[in-house]
Design an enzyme around this catalytic site. Structure first.
Site, short mmCIF file in Angstrom:
data_model
loop_
_atom_site.label_atom_id
_atom_site.label_comp_id
_atom_site.label_asym_id
_atom_site.label_seq_id
_atom_site.Cartn_x
_atom_site.Cartn_y
_atom_site.Cartn_z
N ASP A 56 0.77 -1.21 0.06
CA ASP A 56 0.02 0.01 0.02
C ASP A 56 1.04 1.15 0.11
OD1 ASP A 56 -2.24 1.48 -0.23
OD2 ASP A 56 -3.21 1.00 1.72
C1 BGC Z 1 -5.09 3.41 0.29
C2 BGC Z 1 -5.43 1.98 -0.77
C3 BGC Z 1 -5.19 2.71 -2.15
C4 BGC Z 1 -3.82 3.37 -2.27
C5 BGC Z 1 -3.79 4.10 -3.80
C6 BGC Z 1 -3.77 3.98 -0.24
O1 BGC Z 1 -3.86 5.22 0.81
O2 BGC Z 1 -4.97 2.64 1.56
O3 BGC Z 1 -6.60 1.49 -0.61
O4 BGC Z 1 -5.41 1.63 -3.12
O5 BGC Z 1 -3.85 4.40 -1.27
O6 BGC Z 1 -4.48 5.08 -4.02
#
Ligand code: BGC
Length: 776
Positions: free
Chosen positions: A302
């Protein structure tokens, strides 16, 4: 540089890359060359990818492991600098956060035309609940209990996104959540692992179809592995600590279901698991995901979660945490650039191996191959299809249907709903005419300007628009600081220039001129979602005041609730005559609200999260353990209960009303004995006893009465959504076999145990009828 020189140069690089390995191997026997097609095939590469691997330098391999974002709607720091030059020089494997065939094509060209081997980028995006045609937030979609509809929503999202330059979605999010203070409860499918698993499968099928090589399908990414939905205190990114038994039996099943359904990628979570951050957690990735579940495809972190391992204090510097992450079999680094900036050094110092880098690189290239990118880097930029399909009339019609199906009718005193189309309606409340809030959280590609408001929806179906009197009545919140925190992606909470009293006065005036009040209240879109944890999940005081004032008019009140989480609405339940929970319905939400309020659509949604009576009751969910002193229902001393509130939630899991009524017959077992390897059935007759046609979700729960470990009071084990016209009845049949009764025991073996089981069938998790059978 001419082509010849390039070849010489690349040979040189290959040698530089390979020589240390060969030298190191001189001491070991037998010496194996690790830079040939056969070798890469043993690591899982296809012929094409293996051949490509033989040509890559170590720097280029590491470059493939780098996933960047150029900015835009982001959820953290944008680390990557000199994005363009990195793409040109093979230092980027993928990009996310841009869309539009033209724009993405430009990025793709930078990589393909300029980097030495021209490897295309994989382009990701958070396509969470629809792409440009936005569907209800995932929590709302889950309340449809309609797997075909959910699959179709992902299918349409994939068609739109792939025409828009995107071939990889960071969805489905399948984190089980039982704490509504956690804002991201809105992004998942609620509290139940069985339902969550079925939804996970449906979403993966919808996005990926049967053939990822088909350019209208896209790679799905199940997230956030693992346990992200159980942070202490509901604080986002917070500490998770749970027993292995809870993990295996209750939290891991939906991720596993996605893996079993063939999901092409997995995203790490921000939290720790057994005190080790997920992005460097060998237990959850190497042991569970790779070894036990046999997942050999792409794992991405993530956002900046490698970098964040330093904050978790499990590593001193980027080099340390990045190598921990690679060693945990993580392949792609989202935004941290920890892999890019340190893996070469770690390799030189013997802290990681070439094989570990190869494995990660192969899994990324394999994903690109599955998507057909290695044959045609530009296959996802279909301007023609984008023009005809994105936000098409068909997609909008589907969105309208999906939204109406997601609404849950929580109260309908004296059948005040549906409303008649010629009624005089006072449409009040801060969300009645708020286009900005209709799409809900995580709708990054949605344009709220294209969304339909409730006011527009109601006016479009009312006999005369003159009958619809509108007043804002209150701000979503009067708290300017709070509004500033919520409004990071745009002005969702608009604080009116008028005072609260002036707005309330106007609302009372329109109410007095009307037959019924429709009060559209609740949360702004980004009061839930990422980084939107709340300690008070009741209605904001500005809206409570408005409702209290409306009540003094004596007019009947229908409340339409916008929310990204279960809220504490006990007081409002008493104040209003009807309550329709509409979550955030997406682009066509306003039309769908009108469809249901006027009875063109009969509501059929059922809750997938329990609604707590008050904040102190959290967590409350249907599949709790019994305890040694179970609640007796009368809040007595020395029982496992509260002396100031009941144990039961305000609305249980599976609850939802209809404009018609359903009568359940007695559940009938085909046999009381279930022998291993055989099945038995449990059937029930359900009749529509009302005046209109409607859908009912028939639910099956099972209790394992005695087990080697304590077992939940009930667990959802089946459901069927049926449609019945007035007077019609249908027999619903569930099949029970040993597989359905299995659970992870104390030694984490997945087994069913002999003995007594109670099978419960009903319209929600509380209102059930029980029969007993035995597994022999
Ligand atoms: C989130 C994810 C997301 C990623 C990309 C993160 O902050 O936890 O769910 O896919 O950002 O945008």
């Amino acid at each position: 540089m001419n082509r010849h020189l390039i070849t010489v140069f690349s040979l040189l690089l290959v040698c530089i890359n390979v020589l240390p390995v060969i030298n190191a191997q001189k001491t070991k026997k037998p010496a194996v060359s690790t830079n040939n097609v056969t070798y890469y095939k043993t690591l899982g590469a296809s012929k094409k990818v293996a051949l490509l691997m033989t040509k890559l330098t170590i720097d280029e391999k590491i470059g493939q492991l780098n996933l960047i974002t150029p900015g835009g709607t982001v959820t953290g720091e944008v680390v990557s600098k000199d994005v363009e030059s990195k793409m040109k020089t093979g230092k980027v494997g993928g990009i996310f956060g841009i869309r539009g065939a033209g724009k993405v094509r430009q990025a793709q060209e930078l990589a393909v035309k300029n980097s030495r081997l021209g490897i295309p980028l994989i382009v990701g995006m958070d396509v969470i609940h629809g792409h440009q045609t936005v569907f209800p937030i995932p929590l709302g979609m889950s309340c449809t209990w309609d797997m075909k509809l959910i699959e179709q929503s992902a299918r349409i999202a994939a068609r739109e996104a792939t025409a828009d330059g995107i071939m990889w979605t960071f969805s489905p999010m399948v984190d089980i959540a039982r704490d509504p203070r956690w804002g991201r409860i809105s992004e998942g499918s609620g509290e139940d692992p069985y339902l969550g698993s079925r939804i996970a499968e449906a979403m993966v099928k919808g996005y990926q179809g049967t053939d990822l090589n088909d350019p209208t399908t896209m790679l799905a990414c199940v997230k956030h592995f693992a346990l992200y939905g159980a942070p202490e205190g509901g604080r986002d990114y917070g500490t998770v600590d749970m027993s292995k038994l809870r993990m295996y039996n209750e939290y891991l099943p939906p991720y596993k279901a996605a893996v079993d359904a063939g999901v092409g990628s997995v995203m790490t979570s921000f939290n720790v698991i057994d005190y080790v951050p997920a992005s460097g957690n060998k237990f959850i990735f190497k042991d569970v995901l790779r070894k036990k579940w046999k997942f050999n495809d792409l794992v991405v972190t993530d956002y900046t979660s490698i970098m964040e391992m330093m904050e978790h204090s499990t590593g001193e510097n980027m080099q340390e945490v990045a190598s921990q992450s690679l060693k945990a079999t993580i392949d792609m680094d989202m935004v941290s650039e920890g892999f890019l900036s340190t893996l070469k050094k770690s390799l030189d110092e013997g802290k990681v191996t070439v094989k570990e880098i190869d494995n990660a690189c192969i899994r990324i290239l394999m994903a690109k191959e599955r998507l057909g990118l290695l044959d045609d880097p530009y296959r996802y930029f279909d301007e023609k299809r984008a023009e005809t399909e994105i936000l098409s009339a068909e997609n909008r019609a589907f969105a309208r249907k999906a939204a109406a199906a997601s609404f849950v009718l929580l109260k309908n005193e004296n059948n005040i709903l549906p409303l008649k189309k010629d009624m005089k309606i006072a449409l009040v409340g801060p969300l009645a005419d708020s286009r900005r809030n209709m799409l809900g959280t995580w709708s990054v590609s949605g344009d709220h300007e294209k969304a339909v408001t409730v006011l527009e929806g109601i006016k479009s179906l009312a006999t005369s628009t003159n009958n619809i009197l509108h007043a804002k009545g209150a701000n979503i919140s009067d708290d300017k600081d709070f509004a500033r925190r919520v409004n990071v992606f745009g002005e969702e909470i608009v604080i009116d220039v008028r005072s609260a009293d002036e707005m309330i006065k106007e609302a009372i005036e329109v109410a007095q001129k009307s037959d019924v009040i429709v009060a559209v209240l609740g949360e702004a879109a980004d009061m839930s979602g990422e980084a939107s944890s709340m300690t008070d999940i009741s209605l904001q005081s500005s809206q409570k005041k408005l409702l209290a004032a409306l009540k003094t008019t004596g007019k009947p009140i229908v409340m339409v609730l916008y929310n990204g989480r279960p809220m504490v609405i006990k007081d409002e339940m008493n104040d209003v005559n009807a309550l329709l929970d509409v979550w955030f319905g997406g682009t066509e939400g306003g039309h769908a609200v009108a469809d249901v309020l006027f009875g063109d659509v009969n509501p059929s949604g059922k809750l997938t999260t329990s609604f707590p009576v008050n904040m102190g009751q959290i967590p409350v969910y249907h599949s709790m353990l019994n305890t040694g002193r179970p609640d007796s229902g009368n809040q007595s001393k020395f029982r496992s209960n509260y002396i100031d509130a009941p144990n039961n939630p305000l609305f249980p899991f599976g609850y939802g009303l209809s404009y018609t009524t359903f009568e359940y017959g007695k559940p009938v077992l085909s046999s009381q004995k279930l022998t291993k390897g055989k099945e038995l059935t449990i059937s029930v007759n359900v009749k529509n006893t009302g005046k209109v046609a409607g859908h009912e979700v028939v639910q099956l729960y099972i209790r394992d009465v005695v087990g080697s470990i304590a077992r939940p009071v009930k667990e959802l084990k089946g459901f069927e959504k049926i449609y019945l016209t007035p007077g019609e009845s249908k027999e619903v049949v569930f099949t029970i076999n040993e597989e359905l009764l299995k659970f992870y025991n104390e030694t984490l073996e997945y087994k069913a145990e002999k003995g007594q089981f109670n099978a419960m069938i009903g319209t929600n998790s509380v209102n059930v009828q029980s029969v007993t059978f035995y597994l022999e």
